[in-house]
Design an enzyme around this catalytic site. Structure first.
Site, PDB file in Angstrom:
ATOM      1  N   GLU A 120      -2.682   5.408   5.541  1.00  0.00           N
ATOM      2  CA  GLU A 120      -3.830   5.184   4.314  1.00  0.00           C
ATOM      3  C   GLU A 120      -3.224   5.672   3.180  1.00  0.00           C
ATOM      4  OE1 GLU A 120      -7.742   4.849   4.837  1.00  0.00           O
ATOM      5  OE2 GLU A 120      -7.932   5.177   7.000  1.00  0.00           O
TER       6      GLU A 120
HETATM    7  S1  MYA Z   1      -3.329   0.678   5.921  1.00  0.00           S
HETATM    8  C1  MYA Z   1      -2.029   0.864   4.746  1.00  0.00           C
HETATM    9  C2  MYA Z   1      -2.185   1.817   3.942  1.00  0.00           C
HETATM   10  N1  MYA Z   1      -1.535   1.447   2.570  1.00  0.00           N
HETATM   11  C3  MYA Z   1      -1.498   2.148   1.594  1.00  0.00           C
HETATM   12  O1  MYA Z   1      -2.417   2.985   1.256  1.00  0.00           O
HETATM   13  C4  MYA Z   1      -0.710   1.468   0.323  1.00  0.00           C
HETATM   14  C5  MYA Z   1      -0.464   2.772  -0.767  1.00  0.00           C
HETATM   15  N2  MYA Z   1      -0.149   1.914  -1.795  1.00  0.00           N
HETATM   16  C6  MYA Z   1      -1.089   2.002  -2.998  1.00  0.00           C
HETATM   17  O2  MYA Z   1      -2.358   2.479  -2.743  1.00  0.00           O
HETATM   18  C7  MYA Z   1      -0.929   1.365  -4.138  1.00  0.00           C
HETATM   19  O3  MYA Z   1       0.297   0.345  -3.847  1.00  0.00           O
HETATM   20  C8  MYA Z   1      -0.368   1.936  -5.391  1.00  0.00           C
HETATM   21  C9  MYA Z   1      -0.444   1.044  -6.690  1.00  0.00           C
HETATM   22  C10 MYA Z   1      -1.334   2.938  -5.589  1.00  0.00           C
HETATM   23  C11 MYA Z   1       0.925   2.570  -5.267  1.00  0.00           C
HETATM   24  N3  MYA Z   1      -8.366   2.006  -6.674  1.00  0.00           N
HETATM   25  O4  MYA Z   1       0.202  -0.942 -11.231  1.00  0.00           O
HETATM   26  P1  MYA Z   1      -0.622  -0.248 -10.266  1.00  0.00           P
HETATM   27  C12 MYA Z   1      -5.445  -0.236  -9.815  1.00  0.00           C
HETATM   28  C13 MYA Z   1      -8.929   1.180  -7.398  1.00  0.00           C
HETATM   29  O5  MYA Z   1      -0.510   1.229 -10.338  1.00  0.00           O
HETATM   30  P2  MYA Z   1       1.132  -0.789  -8.047  1.00  0.00           P
HETATM   31  C14 MYA Z   1      -3.043   2.238   7.046  1.00  0.00           C
HETATM   32  O6  MYA Z   1      -2.120   3.028   6.823  1.00  0.00           O
HETATM   33  C15 MYA Z   1      -4.788   0.185 -10.758  1.00  0.00           C
HETATM   34  O7  MYA Z   1      -5.796   0.827 -11.584  1.00  0.00           O
HETATM   35  N4  MYA Z   1      -7.794   0.467  -8.161  1.00  0.00           N
HETATM   36  O8  MYA Z   1      -0.051  -0.563  -8.708  1.00  0.00           O
HETATM   37  C16 MYA Z   1      -4.393   2.297   7.963  1.00  0.00           C
HETATM   38  C17 MYA Z   1      -4.405  -1.152 -11.570  1.00  0.00           C
HETATM   39  O9  MYA Z   1      -5.456  -1.632 -12.033  1.00  0.00           O
HETATM   40  P3  MYA Z   1      -5.652  -2.355 -13.653  1.00  0.00           P
HETATM   41  C18 MYA Z   1      -6.658   0.883  -7.850  1.00  0.00           C
HETATM   42  O10 MYA Z   1       2.157   0.193  -8.939  1.00  0.00           O
HETATM   43  C19 MYA Z   1      -3.847   3.014   9.150  1.00  0.00           C
HETATM   44  C20 MYA Z   1      -3.845  -2.101 -10.515  1.00  0.00           C
HETATM   45  O11 MYA Z   1      -4.533  -1.451  -8.974  1.00  0.00           O
HETATM   46  C21 MYA Z   1      -6.114   2.009  -6.889  1.00  0.00           C
HETATM   47  O12 MYA Z   1       1.461  -1.867  -7.245  1.00  0.00           O
HETATM   48  C22 MYA Z   1      -5.262   3.151  10.171  1.00  0.00           C
HETATM   49  C23 MYA Z   1      -2.574  -2.051 -10.171  1.00  0.00           C
HETATM   50  O13 MYA Z   1      -1.957  -0.815 -10.053  1.00  0.00           O
HETATM   51  C24 MYA Z   1      -7.209   2.254  -6.136  1.00  0.00           C
HETATM   52  N5  MYA Z   1      -7.172   3.437  -5.102  1.00  0.00           N
HETATM   53  O14 MYA Z   1       0.755   0.529  -6.725  1.00  0.00           O
HETATM   54  C25 MYA Z   1      -5.937   4.374   9.853  1.00  0.00           C
HETATM   55  N6  MYA Z   1      -4.877   1.868  -6.894  1.00  0.00           N
HETATM   56  O15 MYA Z   1      -4.608  -3.364 -13.505  1.00  0.00           O
HETATM   57  C26 MYA Z   1      -7.159   4.476  10.502  1.00  0.00           C
HETATM   58  C27 MYA Z   1      -4.359   1.222  -7.606  1.00  0.00           C
HETATM   59  O16 MYA Z   1      -6.806  -2.906 -13.759  1.00  0.00           O
HETATM   60  C28 MYA Z   1      -7.535   5.800  10.197  1.00  0.00           C
HETATM   61  N7  MYA Z   1      -5.582   0.668  -8.529  1.00  0.00           N
HETATM   62  O17 MYA Z   1      -5.063  -1.383 -14.439  1.00  0.00           O
HETATM   63  C29 MYA Z   1      -9.105   6.188  10.648  1.00  0.00           C
HETATM   64  C30 MYA Z   1      -9.325   7.694  10.318  1.00  0.00           C
HETATM   65  C31 MYA Z   1      -9.384   8.738  11.677  1.00  0.00           C
HETATM   66  C32 MYA Z   1      -9.588  10.031  11.360  1.00  0.00           C
HETATM   67  C33 MYA Z   1      -8.348  10.866  12.161  1.00  0.00           C
HETATM   68  C34 MYA Z   1      -8.471  12.170  12.129  1.00  0.00           C
HETATM   69  C35 MYA Z   1      -7.575  12.967  12.616  1.00  0.00           C
END
Ligand code: MYA
Length: 578
Positions: free
Chosen positions: A394
């Site tokens: 995540e």
């Molecule tokens: S699922 C896979 C998870 N993957 C990720 O989390 C991917 C991580 N990467 C990113 O988040 C993005 O690619 C990043 C942006 C942040 C690097 N909210 O030019 P930019 C907007 C709102 O910065 P990039 C898994 O693992 C930003 O403002 N907007 O983009 C699950 C901009 O907007 P604008 C956002 O350089 C497994 C536009 O996007 C956000 O490409 C299972 C472009 O931004 C945001 N957050 O990279 C899990 N971020 O154009 C189950 C960016 O208007 C778990 N923007 O200015 C269950 C839990 C269980 C509990 C267990 C406890 C022990």
């Protein structure tokens, strides 16, 4: 300037302390608390009878019937509106239930979390009424299990770089999707896939590829999954690759509109990261209980080991950090429940803090348990293995730190760029420059003050006032020094992120302890005050260190060591060789 749309943390980058955003500390609604109480009681009872963590871990599998039993208890539709067959809990209630599920078993939490924290969240956040009616009742009942398909072999942290493509059919009725998704939780059992793919869009007369979000209901021709992955932890959860080979998806299954998939994915993850953070709090509570039990029982040198200072320090730190983590989670879920537009940085900050808190806690629990902690006979080594993934999935904690720093600096960066433009047109820009200068002078002389903290917490509030002012000044210095190049300066980004995460942790704690003192009186809050004071002392030292290191640091030396090591390809020294 910070605008009303700016979140609490985004405003902090301008030196603004939006007290009304965080005071008073939110209290769950009575109705939510009652439902949550009933559900968590049921989970605890169910857990004892059905969950067989040690066996599941050994076999790297759990029976699918367990998921069905969870579904029968309503635990596959926690956030789905009641009229569509779910429990209808708000995000705060959802997080508290996830906390309880995680305290039962890591693999089960991940299965249920992947289903509803992210798997079908697209529908809840961006779905049309028709899409919600079509799918949510079956997802809430567990008839359909969901999976979130974003990650690909060449696209992990860089989510926008996905290669999966969706082409519109000549009749405009379908998209044909082809690509490969990697490490998909529930990949083997899911019947509902939220899939992100690149589509061609035309913007201002120009053709571009943008991400679009689709749902695919299975069975569907062209969808297959790979073998189950073997993992370090959460071993009983299902993790598979998903292959999409010319899969035909009706246009009605697009969520959020063509080309808006990146926003959809980020919106989902902003919620998912909080479910994960809440889960970390649940597991940490187990580890704390286990540590206290052992500290009170085990004797060495004719004393209970809990009497020794080094054990006391560990237990106190575990309790303190979990209190702070919990304060961050439920402050942030409250932002969502009251309808704030933006909580992305707060959610990322909570994910980083909670996952690192949990890692430290399960590690220290093993240390307190000593040799026994390392043995398979006890669950503690499994808790450690299960906890490790939280710093990776995540959004890795590294990418989330970069996100917190860059997203926070975006506003001040735009303001400075506007100012630079205004200066080039002195007459037109006079108003802008004067407003900026007046605000900065006011801020630099007085800083912003905190008026809503309890008087007992005045000194702690003072730390925050001081650090908030320094943050806004440091950000301007950094932006002036690096301009747009700040995107490449990860040593600085990490320091800013660490400062901001600590500040958020302190603000949430200040608000929660204030609420407790106001409700119960100072005498009844001795332990909570001690938690706040000790956390602030520690965090204060870290924040000061990070500010100092902005200008005096060893970054260039560290880069040199890394670059030379990359060149050499391995660790180059050996005391036995010249
Ligand atoms: S699922 C896979 C998870 N993957 C990720 O989390 C991917 C991580 N990467 C990113 O988040 C993005 O690619 C990043 C942006 C942040 C690097 N909210 O030019 P930019 C907007 C709102 O910065 P990039 C898994 O693992 C930003 O403002 N907007 O983009 C699950 C901009 O907007 P604008 C956002 O350089 C497994 C536009 O996007 C956000 O490409 C299972 C472009 O931004 C945001 N957050 O990279 C899990 N971020 O154009 C189950 C960016 O208007 C778990 N923007 O200015 C269950 C839990 C269980 C509990 C267990 C406890 C022990």
């Amino acid at each position: 300037m910070a605008t009303p749309e700016n979140s609490f943390l985004k405003s902090l980058f301008f030196g603004q302390i939006r007290e009304d955003y965080i005071f008073p500390y939110p209290k769950p609604k009575a109705e939510t608390a009652e439902t949550v109480g009933m559900i968590t009681d049921t989970i605890d009872k169910f857990g004892k009878d059905i969950v067989k963590s040690a066996v599941w871990d050994e076999l790297a599998a759990m029976p699918i019937e367990v998921v069905e039993q969870m579904a029968a208890m309503g635990l596959t539709g926690i956030g789905v509106p009641e009229e569509l067959g779910g429990l209808g809990l708000p995000q705060t209630g959802y997080a508290r239930v996830m906390q309880q599920i995680a305290s039962l078993d890591g693999s089960l939490a991940v299965t249920l979390g992947a289903h509803q924290s992210i798997g079908y969240k697209s529908l809840l956040l961006f779905g049309t009424d028709e899409q919600k009616k079509r799918f949510l009742p079956r997802l809430a009942s567990g008839e359909l299990i969901a999976a979130f398909c974003l990650t690909e072999p060449s696209s992990g942290s860089d989510a926008a770089s996905i290669q999966t493509r969706a082409e519109l059919s000549p009749d405009g009725k379908h998209y044909i999707i082809t690509g490969n998704k990697l490490w998909i939780t529930n990949g083997e059992i899911a019947k509902f896939l939220t899939v992100f793919a690149k589509t061609e869009v035309v913007e201002n007369g120009e053709k571009k590829d943008k991400v679009t979000c689709f749902v695919i209901e299975l069975p569907s021709e062209g969808v297959s999954h790979g073998a189950r992955e073997h993992k370090l932890g959460i071993r009983a959860s299902w993790t598979n690759a998903i292959h999409l080979d010319k899969v035909k998806v009706p246009v009605e299954n697009i969520i959020g509109g063509v080309g808006y998939g990146f926003k959809v994915a980020m919106g989902i993850l902003n919620h998912g990261r909080l479910g994960l953070a809440a889960g970390c709090v649940g597991v940490a509570k187990n580890a704390i209980k286990a540590s206290i039990e052992h500290a009170n029982e085990r004797e060495q040198f004719k004393k209970k080991i809990g009497e020794f200072g080094m054990i006391k320090e560990k237990v106190a730190r575990m309790v303190m950090n979990n209190y702070v983590a919990e304060s961050m989670v439920y402050m942030t879920t409250h932002f969502i429940d009251r309808g704030d537009m933006d909580y992305s940085m707060e959610s990322a900050a909570a994910k980083v803090f909670c996952s690192e808190m949990l890692w430290e806690t399960v590690d220290e629990n093993i240390q307190i348990w000593g040799g026994n902690g390392y043995m398979k006979e006890y669950p503690y080594e499994r808790w450690l293995r299960d906890a490790r993934i939280n710093r990776i999935f995540e959004g890795t904690n590294e990418i989330l730190r970069a996100f917190v720093a860059l997203s926070g600096m975006q506003g001040p960066g735009q303001e400075l760029a506007g100012l630079a433009k205004a200066i080039q047109h002195p007459l037109k820009g006079l108003g802008v420059v004067t407003e900026f200068a007046t605000r900065k002078v006011k801020q630099n002389v007085f800083g912003e003050t905190i008026s809503k903290a309890h008087p007992r917490m005045k000194k702690l509030a003072g730390f925050l006032e001081e650090h908030t002012l320094e943050l806004s000044q440091e950000v301007v210095t950094l932006l002036r020094r690096h301009g747009k190049e700040i995107h490449l300066k990860q040593f600085a980004q990490k320091r800013i992120a660490d400062i901001v995460i600590d500040l958020y942790a302190m603000y949430c704690t200040l608000s929660r302890v204030t609420a407790s003192i106001e409700e119960k009186g100072e005498a009844a809050c001795e332990m909570e005050i001690a938690i706040a004071e000790s956390f602030f002392m520690k965090a204060n030292r870290r924040v000061r260190g990070n500010f100092k290191a902005m200008s005096r640091n060893e970054d260039e030396l560290m880069k040199l060591i890394a670059d030379k090591s990359y060149e050499l390809g391995s660790y180059p020294y050996d005391v036995f060789k010249a």
